[in-house]
Design an enzyme around this catalytic site. Structure first.
Site, mmCIF file in Angstrom:
data_model
loop_
_atom_site.group_PDB
_atom_site.id
_atom_site.type_symbol
_atom_site.label_atom_id
_atom_site.label_comp_id
_atom_site.label_asym_id
_atom_site.label_seq_id
_atom_site.Cartn_x
_atom_site.Cartn_y
_atom_site.Cartn_z
ATOM 1 N N ASP A 398 0.856 -1.179 0.000
ATOM 2 C CA ASP A 398 0.000 0.000 0.000
ATOM 3 C C ASP A 398 0.898 1.237 0.000
ATOM 4 O OD1 ASP A 398 -2.314 1.611 0.307
ATOM 5 O OD2 ASP A 398 -1.983 1.671 2.463
ATOM 6 N N THR A 400 -0.306 4.934 1.141
ATOM 7 C CA THR A 400 -0.570 5.876 2.220
ATOM 8 C C THR A 400 -0.432 5.196 3.570
ATOM 9 O OG1 THR A 400 -2.136 7.010 0.778
ATOM 10 C CG2 THR A 400 -2.234 7.519 3.124
ATOM 11 N N LYS A 554 -9.213 23.306 -9.240
ATOM 12 C CA LYS A 554 -7.846 22.804 -9.081
ATOM 13 C C LYS A 554 -7.828 21.334 -9.486
ATOM 14 C CE LYS A 554 -8.316 21.388 -4.241
ATOM 15 N NZ LYS A 554 -7.884 21.593 -2.848
ATOM 16 N N GLY A 669 -5.079 3.277 -3.888
ATOM 17 C CA GLY A 669 -6.346 3.844 -4.318
ATOM 18 C C GLY A 669 -6.211 5.277 -4.774
ATOM 19 N N ARG A 767 -5.925 3.633 -8.257
ATOM 20 C CA ARG A 767 -7.381 3.609 -8.151
ATOM 21 C C ARG A 767 -7.915 2.186 -8.038
ATOM 22 N NH1 ARG A 767 -9.067 8.084 -5.971
ATOM 23 N NH2 ARG A 767 -8.458 9.955 -7.104
ATOM 24 N N LYS A 773 -6.984 -5.166 -5.045
ATOM 25 C CA LYS A 773 -5.641 -5.432 -4.539
ATOM 26 C C LYS A 773 -5.431 -6.931 -4.350
ATOM 27 C CE LYS A 773 -4.976 -1.061 -2.017
ATOM 28 N NZ LYS A 773 -4.651 -0.440 -0.711
#
Length: 1137
Positions: A398, A400, A554, A669, A767, A773
């Site tokens: 992963d 984060t 943005k 993701g 994503r 996963k």
């Protein structure tokens, strides 16, 4: 639409609340949940009280050896064929099953404890508000949640204590994000804030069936002649935590296994190592070999009984019920099966469990894997996978919280073609802005000066950052602001705007309040154009106090630049150069733009947006078209560059693991730009890579075409290199990076994905959902047959962790779901290199050496019986006495090999990290495979030949000092047994690469124990106490007093050991392994440093030395005073050594 029609489209939940005027409670009645009344009970344990014994025994008897020994035990209960007592098998088997059962029960009890606790209680409806356990919640119940409570099931938010039905949640255990998110009830139910109002609710919900999509929900609420579209923004999912909200009320839509959290959690799998699987195969082979030996000896028995035994029937008759030579051969076959069963002793499996337990404790005790910041040690949560850590080929990580700290900082920016940031001096915002965040760092005074002089573009730049976001603000005291952002990027940008004078203060569903250079300004929030994977941008439309309407946007520069006004071309070119510069520094970039709208433009668009939002079908597509319509002809304001803080040691860890030939895939993701940036930051993506391939198609067909295009490109490059120079292939085929979108995981694209991804050095999948996963991991397991490891820190990583051969949980700040589902856990990603390259490699090495030696020593022990069968009339007579047979694997040879299996090393831990290539033998399965197995049993058979025929040949013609012959059964048995124990002890001394005091005690102590017990077994004392059990009094003493016996033992030992020594010396000289080379270098350095150290010691210290002791490899240990405290001591030059 009728109720039945709605039912056909999904799940129908009807809830009626009956208000009883005479009572102080409310009755909540679920009228017709049309699915089963799903319990909310979650079970993550494998056993319960009733199923533990049968299920655990079933799992244990999947081990072929356990079934094999159970079969032998049954045979030993038949007196006609058993020549060994039954306790020689049943005691070890019961011990093995008991130890394994206790270990499994202990491991599973942790899960049972968690299931029972399950965060205990919450408020629910059953005749009145009362506390209730999670497991008792049902679909259709209405639940009251209070601040900081976990959400018990998937709920439809009905109302909350906050205005407009808002509530704030933290989704750390669901999607890995620690930042706060906002949810809002539909307007028709937002006023149901107390019991009396809830009593009027009798709505119907039609929604999608249970699925694993965390970011999407589709449903409709029918109530009071209103039809309300339900989206993910109206849902509170199980695993979330209510934050900054006094209370809220929710209707249970999905419970238990139907919740999205559990839909994303794979099943608990029984994990086995590749060595376990190989051992099962080898045990079957050994059993076939055992049957063959039994058949050979049985045939020999039949021939002997027919040709020779029949001549002795008068005084050696057959025992009943034997009445012919064929039946005698049949019984002889089963007798030899029992005698020769020790080729796979039951103590093997006990020893394996003990060794694995010891390796697990070494991981738990490793201080170099202890995180001092969070006071968390590494933990081996299973004891069955340690050697698998030494064979990992693919790591799935992963991003984060696993690679990063989730800490980001505003580093640079480009405004109106001017770059700011990167100067040496840090800005002080204290005097300029009393609301500034004191921890914010920026290094360019020019940007602050631009704000002070009132540069319009600069003001618009920071105004956009303060308005275009979904951040929540909490003001604990006057001027003390705490931002809760859905992503760390947003938090960093809003904090930057805050420090430069545009302070976001608060928001409601319809307004945003900002303090602009000390002046409070409230903007009307007209619309939020959400970010998603396809749009890759976010916009807000606001009305300022003067009535002007502006759109602020943005997003990714590639998409934003296409939507700019034609007059921004020059500025766009300059800003694009700045963005490329930022990306080259590994920074995360966003482009900013705005557009002024007229009242007519806004009203026309608002109408089309309203129609798209309430559409019954194709709602997502219609909203996307509406967003596309308004986000055009914008004016470019600038770009931001944010630094994503990696965890300490991540780039170095990835580099070392890559050198160990471990392929690392990042499954995240996050959006593609974030993934590419993190690839640069952690050095997965470097400037020396020849190509960077990005597969970003938005449809299945486009992704397939892009994958095929990438593969063809790789093929032609490699083919071109082959025509130029064959060695170039190695360099070229490993320098690619591939970024993938989730569409690439479709089932019909497995072949294209696998061929393309496996040709690249690094792969990042963007994503991807938690279940996707797991699909990536399963894809590699299925087609590559490689050992996989998955590492993550959030509940969104649980499926991946469970699917991989080895699951590792990061015990960070994103909940404990990943840790609870993992096999190993620690606090930081950098500890992974030590887990694999040190503990994993050592565990694999030790287990392989243990198994090779174990099979060797038992074949050497058992095959002596086979050769003896040809000299004893195939009568199933044993060479050794029954006590030696029982104690050989329990006392005489078990402890030395156990010590080697627990403590052995080929190189020190520091060298394992310095030379990652040492890890490759495990990946290639070189140290224990079918070839190595045949080599070690061949050595065992050779040893048994020597141990039988050398004593047989010598003792057949030898005599005692008294001229009496030595060719008796007990002399031969004692000589052979003594030679066997000495030979296998010398062999393990040669096999041991790292000696500890425990190894010395076990090796030499086992030899001493053998002689002590053997002499005791043949002593007068035991014979007097039990003459029926100890027949041969004095035999051992008499045998061991004969010099010819010791010469025979010495001769057998030399013949067994010398070929092994010669082979190893030749191999070391002609074909050394990397570990041999590393050890040679290490000993050379020790020799050089030791002599330099010793020379300096004698020359400089003189009388300061108290003690000087030399140990192995001439390393000296000095205990002295005053030396190191002297400022000019030259020994400090050698202190690193």
């Amino acid at each position: 639409m009728s109720g039945l029609d709605r039912c056909l489209h999904g799940l129908l939940i009807s809830v009626m609340i009956l208000a009883h005027a005479a009572c102080d409670y409310i009755c909540f009645l679920c009228l017709c949940p049309l699915t089963s009344n799903q319990s909310n009970c979650i079970v993550t344990s494998k056993y319960n009280v009733l199923t533990f014994l049968p299920v655990n025994l079933f799992e244990q008897f999947q081990e072929v050896a356990n079934t094999y020994f159970l079969f032998l035990l049954i045979l030993q209960l038949i007196p006609q064929i058993s020549s060994l007592p039954w306790f020689t098998t049943i005691v070890p088997l019961a011990l093995v099953l008991s130890i394994t059962a206790v270990k499994d029960a202990t491991d599973d009890y942790v899960s049972v404890d968690t299931d029972r606790a399950n965060r205990a209680t919450m408020d629910t409806n059953k005749l009145q508000w009362h506390n209730e356990k999670w497991m008792n919640v049902r679909v259709g119940d209405i639940i009251k949640l209070e601040n900081n409570q976990f959400v018990a099931a998937d709920l439809l938010l009905l109302s909350s204590s906050e205005p407009h039905g808002l509530c704030y949640i933290e989704t750390a255990e669901l999607d890995g994000e620690t930042n706060m998110k906002v949810r809002q009830s539909v307007p028709v139910t937002s006023a149901l804030g107390d019991s009396n109002n809830l009593a009027t609710f009798d709505g119907e919900v039609v929604c999608e069936p249970p699925n694993n999509k965390l970011d999407r929900f589709s449903g409709t609420l029918y109530w009071r002649d209103c039809k309300c579209v339900l989206t993910n923004q109206n849902m509170l999912l199980r695993g979330c935590v209510l934050r900054n909200t006094e209370a809220c009320y929710g209707l249970v839509i999905f419970a238990g296994p139907d919740t999205k959290l559990m839909q994303n959690s794979g099943r608990t799998k029984f994990k086995r190592t590749s060595i376990d699987c190989l051992m099962n195969t080898l045990v079957l082979w050994i059993f076939c070999f055992l049957v063959c030996m039994g058949v050979i000896l049985a045939v020999g028995n039949a021939v002997w009984e027919k040709e020779v035994g029949s001549l002795f029937q008068s005084y050696l008759p057959w025992d009943p019920p034997v009445d012919n030579f064929m039946f005698s051969a049949f019984l002889s076959f089963w007798s030899y099966i029992i005698i020769l069963n020790t080729v796979v002793p039951i103590s093997l499996y006990v020893s394996v469990e003990v060794i694995r337990l010891g390796h697990s404790y070494f991981i738990n005790w490793d201080r170099q894997m202890f995180c001092s910041q969070c006071l968390t040690a590494a933990e081996a949560r299973t004891t069955t996978l340690n050697e698998e850590l030494g064979q990992v080929e693919y790591i799935f990580s992963d991003k984060t919280g696993t690679l990063t700290q989730n800490i980001m900082s505003f580093n640079k920016c480009s405004i109106n073609g001017q770059v700011y940031g990167g100067t040496p001096k840090r800005l002080d915002f204290t005097a300029f802005n009393p609301l500034a965040d004191p921890e914010f760092c920026f290094y360019d005074a020019g940007l602050l000066e631009s704000v002070k002089v009132g540069e319009p573009r600069t003001h618009d730049f920071f105004r956009l950052l303060s308005l275009c976001h979904t951040v929540m603000s909490e003001e604990k005291s006057e001027g003390e602001l705490l931002y809760k952002a859905q992503s760390p990027d947003e938090g960093a940008l809003v904090t930057a705007a805050r420090n430069f004078g545009f302070v976001f203060r608060s928001r409601t569903p319809g307004t945003i309040t900002v303090s602009e250079l000390g002046r409070p300004v409230t903007y009307s929030l007209l619309a939020i154009l959400d970010f998603n994977n396809i749009r890759k941008r976010m916009s807000v439309i606001v009305r300022d106090p003067q009535g002007r309407i502006r759109l602020y946007c943005k997003g990714a520069d590639t998409l934003l630049m296409e939507r700019l006004h034609a007059g921004s071309q020059d500025l766009m070119n300059v800003t694009s150069d700045h963005l490329n510069e930022f990306a080259g520094d590994g920074l995360r970039t966003l482009a900013l733009a705005s557009r002024e709208l007229t009242e007519e433009q806004w009203e026309d668009w608002a109408e089309s947006h309203r129609a798209a939002d309430t559409a019954a079908d194709l709602r997502e597509e219609r909203l996307a078209a509406a967003y596309e319509q308004i986000e055009q002809h914008m004016t470019l304001l600038g770009a931001t560059a944010i630094e994503d803080k990696l965890q300490e040691g991540v780039p170095e860890t990835i580099a070392i693991l890559s050198l160990a030939n471990i392929k690392i895939w990042v499954l995240t993701g996050d959006k593609q730009e974030t993934a590419v940036n993190i690839g640069y930051s952690c050095k997965m993506l470097t400037d020396d890579m020849g190509e960077v391939f990005i597969v970003n198609g938005h449809t299945v067909q486009s992704v397939r075409q892009e994958l095929r295009s990438v593969y063809l490109t790789l093929y032609f490059i490699v083919h071109a290199c082959l025509t130029l120079w064959i060695t170039a292939v190695v360099r070229v085929t490993v320098i690619y990076f591939l970024s993938l979108q989730a569409h690439a995981l479709e089932a019909d694209m497995e072949a294209e994905l696998l061929m393309t991804a496996c040709a690249c050095k690094a792969v990042i999948c963007c994503r991807v959902t938690p279940m996707q996963k797991a699909l990536v991991v399963e894809l590699i397991k299925k087609h590559k047959k490689a050992v996989t490891l998955a590492i993550g820190d959030g509940a969104n990583d649980v499926s991946m962790i469970k699917s991989a051969h080895i699951g590792v949980g990061i015990s960070g700040q994103e909940g404990i779901q990943a840790v609870l589902a993992s096999d190993y856990s620690f606090a930081q990603f950098r500890f992974l290199q030590r887990l694999l390259l040190v503990h994993g490699r050592w565990s694999y090495l030790r287990m392989c050496r243990f198994l090779c030696y174990f099979f060797y020593k038992n074949f050497a022990f058992t095959m002596v019986h086979f050769w003896f069968g040809f000299f004893c009339g195939f009568s199933a007579q044993t060479v050794y006495d029954q006590y030696f047979i029982t104690l050989y694997n329990i006392l005489y040879t078990s402890l030395p090999v156990l010590a080697m299996g627990i403590f052995d090393q080929d190189v020190p831990d520091r060298r394992s990290l310095e030379y990652p290539k040492l890890y490759e033998p495990g990946q290639l399965n070189l140290l224990f495979n079918k070839r190595e197995f045949f080599i070690c049993i061949s050595q065992g058979i050779y040893t048994s030949l020597v141990l039988f025929f050398v004593p047989y040949a010598v003792l057949s013609h030898a005599s005692q000092d008294t001229a009496e012959p030595l060719a008796d059964y007990q002399t031969f048995a004692v000589t052979t047994a003594t030679a066997l124990v000495i030979v296998v002890s010398v062999q393990i001394a040669l096999d041991t690469g790292y000696w500890t005091i425990i190894n010395h005690v076990f090796v030499w102590g086992s030899l001493g124990l053998f002689f002590s017990i053997m002499l005791a077994m043949h002593s007068q004392t035991l014979f007097s106490s039990s003459p029926n059990q100890f027949h041969f009094v004095g035999s051992a003493q008499s045998t061991l007093l004969q010099p010819v016996v010791w010469l025979t033992i010495a001769l057998a030992t030399v013949i067994c050991i010398v070929p092994v020594l010669a082979f190893r010396f030749l191999k070391l000289d002609l074909k050394p392994q990397l570990s041999d080379t590393v050890n040679t270098e290490h000993m050379t350095h020790i020799y050089i440093y030791t002599h330099a150290y010793t020379y300096t010691l004698y020359k400089y210290l003189g009388p300061h030395i108290h003690t000087l002791t030399y140990i192995h490899a001439e390393v000296c240990v000095c205990v002295f005073t005053e030396c190191m405290s002297l400022p000019s001591c030259p020994l400090k030059h050698y202190s690193q050594f």
